[in-house]
Design a protein around this motif. Structure first.
Motif, PDB file in Angstrom:
ATOM      1  N   ILE A  45     -85.143  -9.255   4.944  1.00  0.00           N
ATOM      2  CA  ILE A  45     -84.905  -8.032   4.846  1.00  0.00           C
ATOM      3  C   ILE A  45     -83.738  -7.748   6.032  1.00  0.00           C
ATOM      4  CG2 ILE A  45     -85.479  -5.432   5.092  1.00  0.00           C
ATOM      5  CD1 ILE A  45     -88.216  -6.336   4.362  1.00  0.00           C
ATOM      6  N   ASP A  48     -82.230  -1.949   5.375  1.00  0.00           N
ATOM      7  CA  ASP A  48     -83.313  -1.548   4.575  1.00  0.00           C
ATOM      8  C   ASP A  48     -83.542  -2.228   3.062  1.00  0.00           C
ATOM      9  OD1 ASP A  48     -83.732   0.449   6.366  1.00  0.00           O
ATOM     10  OD2 ASP A  48     -82.705   1.808   5.515  1.00  0.00           O
ATOM     11  N   LYS A  49     -82.542  -3.446   3.143  1.00  0.00           N
ATOM     12  CA  LYS A  49     -82.610  -4.169   1.751  1.00  0.00           C
ATOM     13  C   LYS A  49     -83.309  -5.324   1.711  1.00  0.00           C
ATOM     14  CE  LYS A  49     -79.364  -5.317  -1.965  1.00  0.00           C
ATOM     15  NZ  LYS A  49     -77.932  -5.278  -2.462  1.00  0.00           N
ATOM     16  N   GLU A  50     -84.157  -5.815   0.901  1.00  0.00           N
ATOM     17  CA  GLU A  50     -84.576  -7.138   0.679  1.00  0.00           C
ATOM     18  C   GLU A  50     -83.698  -8.109  -0.032  1.00  0.00           C
ATOM     19  OE1 GLU A  50     -88.257  -9.439  -1.486  1.00  0.00           O
ATOM     20  OE2 GLU A  50     -88.621  -7.504  -0.430  1.00  0.00           O
ATOM     21  N   LEU A  51     -83.364  -8.990   0.625  1.00  0.00           N
ATOM     22  CA  LEU A  51     -82.191 -10.126   0.068  1.00  0.00           C
ATOM     23  C   LEU A  51     -82.874 -11.060  -0.812  1.00  0.00           C
ATOM     24  CD1 LEU A  51     -79.657 -10.513   2.953  1.00  0.00           C
ATOM     25  CD2 LEU A  51     -79.931  -8.632   1.310  1.00  0.00           C
ATOM     26  N   THR A 131     -75.256 -12.823  -2.791  1.00  0.00           N
ATOM     27  CA  THR A 131     -76.160 -11.507  -2.166  1.00  0.00           C
ATOM     28  C   THR A 131     -75.709 -11.212  -0.952  1.00  0.00           C
ATOM     29  OG1 THR A 131     -78.040 -12.383  -3.592  1.00  0.00           O
ATOM     30  CG2 THR A 131     -78.590 -10.901  -1.842  1.00  0.00           C
ATOM     31  N   ILE A 135     -73.982  -7.551   0.583  1.00  0.00           N
ATOM     32  CA  ILE A 135     -74.293  -6.697   1.702  1.00  0.00           C
ATOM     33  C   ILE A 135     -72.998  -6.398   2.648  1.00  0.00           C
ATOM     34  CG2 ILE A 135     -75.449  -6.745   3.881  1.00  0.00           C
ATOM     35  CD1 ILE A 135     -77.342  -6.273   1.577  1.00  0.00           C
ATOM     36  N   THR A 138     -71.129  -3.489   1.273  1.00  0.00           N
ATOM     37  CA  THR A 138     -71.580  -2.216   1.280  1.00  0.00           C
ATOM     38  C   THR A 138     -71.400  -1.418   2.785  1.00  0.00           C
ATOM     39  OG1 THR A 138     -73.721  -2.962   1.973  1.00  0.00           O
ATOM     40  CG2 THR A 138     -73.183  -2.473  -0.160  1.00  0.00           C
TER      41      THR A 138
END
Length: 673
Positions: A45, A48-51, A131, A135, A138
């Motif tokens: 993670i 706040d994002k699970e990769l 992925t 990230i 963003t």
């Protein structure tokens, strides 16, 4: 037959449970779910994002440890301002497929990881690279403003970010306002506390002794309030940082959060530690200041019977030094605890904290574990000591009754009761030690055995005379040679026995001199017991010798000496004194007067009075004591008898002078003769 229905019910109930166990369906929030749909592996993670997830171990590292390390590496890369997508590459090795950024490995993909994701390792690695790149997209990008229109474009494009920035600024202003009013509030509280010194906050006095003064108490309260204020400020600051990270999640990094959290906790812990140190210092200072006032009340001279061991002043000085030593040791201990706590707040120093804590906790755990294992043996030792104590008490009761004469044992003297009890008690204690010894902690260790052998050899070599004295003391006890209070002569020492132990015998001479004689010497010397002699038979015979010339009739001397003995106090009239003529020397006769007494403890006074009476009775009888080396020319010399004992008509004899006409005579032949 009666048990058959019960057996059938048990079998039926077990079958139902087995059926239920094999048809369990999981539910979450009262909704049925499929077990296979639950994600497997450890998540990676960022923000706040699970990769993605890591499923297998790699070498000594578990999947959880691999996921944690991957998160740290990704955070370090994504925090860089200039991130280059082209530097992300896939490198295939013999056992793993590695994702590399700028020649540094981010993570490794194993065959098991690829199998769990239903892809081959290269496909999975490329998917993970995309992925990671997404990230980075963003995250906010830099905008270059060259003309006014660009400002409007920047505002429109970054409207959400600007709103969040305004909220963050407003939060900071609110924090500053709260801090301002909080400082004002605590300043007023400080002032109120200072003003109430001596009224609300008074000195703590116990039994007219001031334990803590009002000034010390107020200083302590102010320090506590300052600690509360600082804790509140740290809490508000932590809240502000949390709000900022909520507004800008892209700025939230696990490493940054850990560092900030560690810094805040370090500040808080430091404040608490300073408060503890100051409180201890104030308490110790108050204690040292008031110790001098406790003299005569709480602190008194230490005495053992009539011997003064410590005066009040010495006790006060010792207590002050002990308090200072305790203060230093306590500060060192707290500092040792404080440093590892600070290290534990930061990830890169947490291992140091574990090591430092281990130096204390490991011995403590070993001690607690050893003590817990020792508890059964300790209980056994307590039981043995408890039984031993009451066996000794029972033994003492028996020997006390023997000493009091209530229990009589043939040929066992009452005086033997106390020393025999001491011997029996020693044997019981030795037996108890032998029984308890194997149950002591470490008694079977080589070190313990080595020390025991060393002490045994040391005791054997250094206690030869001690053992000899103990054996001699035991033998003397049962020889019944003397008792406490007896007048004895041991070697050349004459006096009263005042103490008799296993090691020594103490005799007080007639000159009040205390003589300590080892029992081995007493055992090897001849012992004369005057007290026993006076109580057995007709009494103790005291004798003294006087020598007189042959010109005095012996019957007159006998009568004179007997009269002198009878005139002496504490000489028994029956049996009556008697005189022995012990020698007929060249110039005089030796007369020995013997008399009986039952007071050996005053032998010296009796002898002195007897000698006085002999002088007086001889003078009254007209007997001159001229021998053995006293000579006098009778012609022309007065008698040596005292004047009050001579007759009134007594005159000194005159000198006799004879005139010799011729000193030289002639023989028949006419020669001088």
């Amino acid at each position: 037959m009666k048990k058959l229905p019960i057996i059938i019910l048990v079998i039926a109930f077990s079958s139902m449970l087995y059926a239920q166990e094999n048809t369990i369906t999981p539910y979450i929030d009262n909704k049925q779910i499929d077990i296979d749909s639950i994600p497997k592996g450890e998540p990676v993670i960022v923000g706040d994002k699970e990769l993605f997830r890591i499923h297998s171990v790699l070498g000594p590292f578990s999947s959880k440890e691999r996921a944690s390390a991957t998160i740290q590496r990704l955070n370090r890369i994504l925090e860089k301002k200039l991130f280059d997508r082209d530097k992300l590459k896939v490198i295939t090795s013999e056992f793993t497929t590695d994702i590399v950024y700028d020649n540094a490995i981010i993570m490794s993909i194993t065959a098991i990881d690829a199998k769990e994701e239903n892809k081959n390792p290269d496909e999975l690695a490329n998917a993970y690279i995309e992925t990671i790149a997404d990230i980075q997209k963003t995250r906010p990008q830099h905008t270059i403003v060259n003309k006014p229109e660009d400002i409007y474009t920047f505002i429109i494009n970054n409207r959400d970010t600007l709103i969040k920035a305004v909220v963050a600024l407003f939060s900071s202003i609110v924090f500053l306002i709260i801090y301002y009013f909080l400082s004002k509030l605590f300043s007023k509280i400080y002032t109120v506390v200072e003003k109430r010194k001596g009224t609300t906050f008074k000195s703590i006095i116990i039994k007219n002794n001031e334990i803590i003064s009002d000034s010390t108490l107020v200083s302590l309260l102010v320090s506590i309030l300052k600690a509360v204020k600082l804790s509140a400020v740290i809490g508000l600051l932590y809240l502000l940082i949390t709000i900022i990270f909520i507004l800008f999640p892209w700025a939230k990094s696990a490493s940054v959060m850990n560092i900030i959290k560690g810094i805040l906790l370090t500040i808080l812990t430091t404040v608490i530690a300073i408060g503890i140190f100051k409180t201890i210092k104030i308490g110790m200072k108050a204690l040292q200041d008031n110790i001098s006032n406790w003299k005569g009340t709480l602190i008194k001279p230490l005495k053992i019977k009539t011997v003064s061991v410590l005066t009040e002043e010495q006790s006060v000085n010792i207590l002050k030094k002990m308090i200072l030593a305790f203060y230093i040791i306590l500060n060192i201990f707290l500092l040792y605890i404080f440093i590892p706590i600070i290290f534990s707040y930061f990830e890169f120093t947490s291992t140091w904290a574990d090591s430092l804590f281990g130096y204390i906790l490991t011995p403590l755990k070993m001690m607690i574990s050893a003590f817990a294992g020792f508890l059964p043996n300790l209980f056994f030792i307590f039981v043995i000591i408890f039984v031993n104590r009451y066996v000794i008490k029972l033994t003492k009761v028996i020997f006390d009754e023997i000493a009091a004469g209530n229990i009589a044992i043939h040929n066992f003297h009452q005086d033997w009761a106390e020393p025999t009890f001491k011997i029996v008690r020693s044997m019981i204690i030795i037996f108890t030690i032998i029984v308890v010894f194997p149950y002591l902690p470490g008694s079977q260790s080589d070190a313990f055995k080595g020390i025991s052998i060393f002490l045994g050899i040391l005791f054997s070599l250094g206690s030869t005379s001690v053992i000899a004295n103990i054996v001699a003391g035991t033998i003397l006890t049962y020889m019944y040679a003397f008792r406490i209070g007896d007048r004895v002569k041991i070697g050349d020492t004459v006096g009263d026995v005042i103490e008799k132990t296993l090691l020594v015998t103490r005799v007080k001479t007639v000159k009040n001199i205390m003589v300590t004689i080892p029992n081995s010497i007493v055992m090897g010397s001849h012992i004369i017991n005057y007290t026993t002699s006076s109580t057995h038979g007709e009494g103790l015979i005291l004798c003294t010798t006087i020598t007189l010339g042959y010109d005095i009739p012996w019957k007159k001397v006998h009568d004179t000496l007997i009269n002198a003995a009878l005139a002496t106090a504490d000489i028994k009239k029956q049996p009556s004194p008697f005189v022995l003529q012990t020698g007929l020397d060249d110039f005089y006769v030796s007369y020995e007067v013997n008399c009986y007494t039952d007071r050996p403890e005053i032998m010296a006074r009796i002898y002195s009075e007897l000698h006085q009476n002999i002088q007086d009775k001889c003078s009254e009888a007209g007997i001159e004591i001229l021998s053995p080396h006293y000579t006098a020319a009778r012609d022309g010399n007065a008698s040596t008898i005292p004047g009050q004992s001579l007759q009134e008509t007594y005159q000194a004899p005159p000198f006799v002078i004879k005139i010799i006409d011729k000193l030289i005579k002639k023989d028949k032949n006419g020669d001088d003769k």
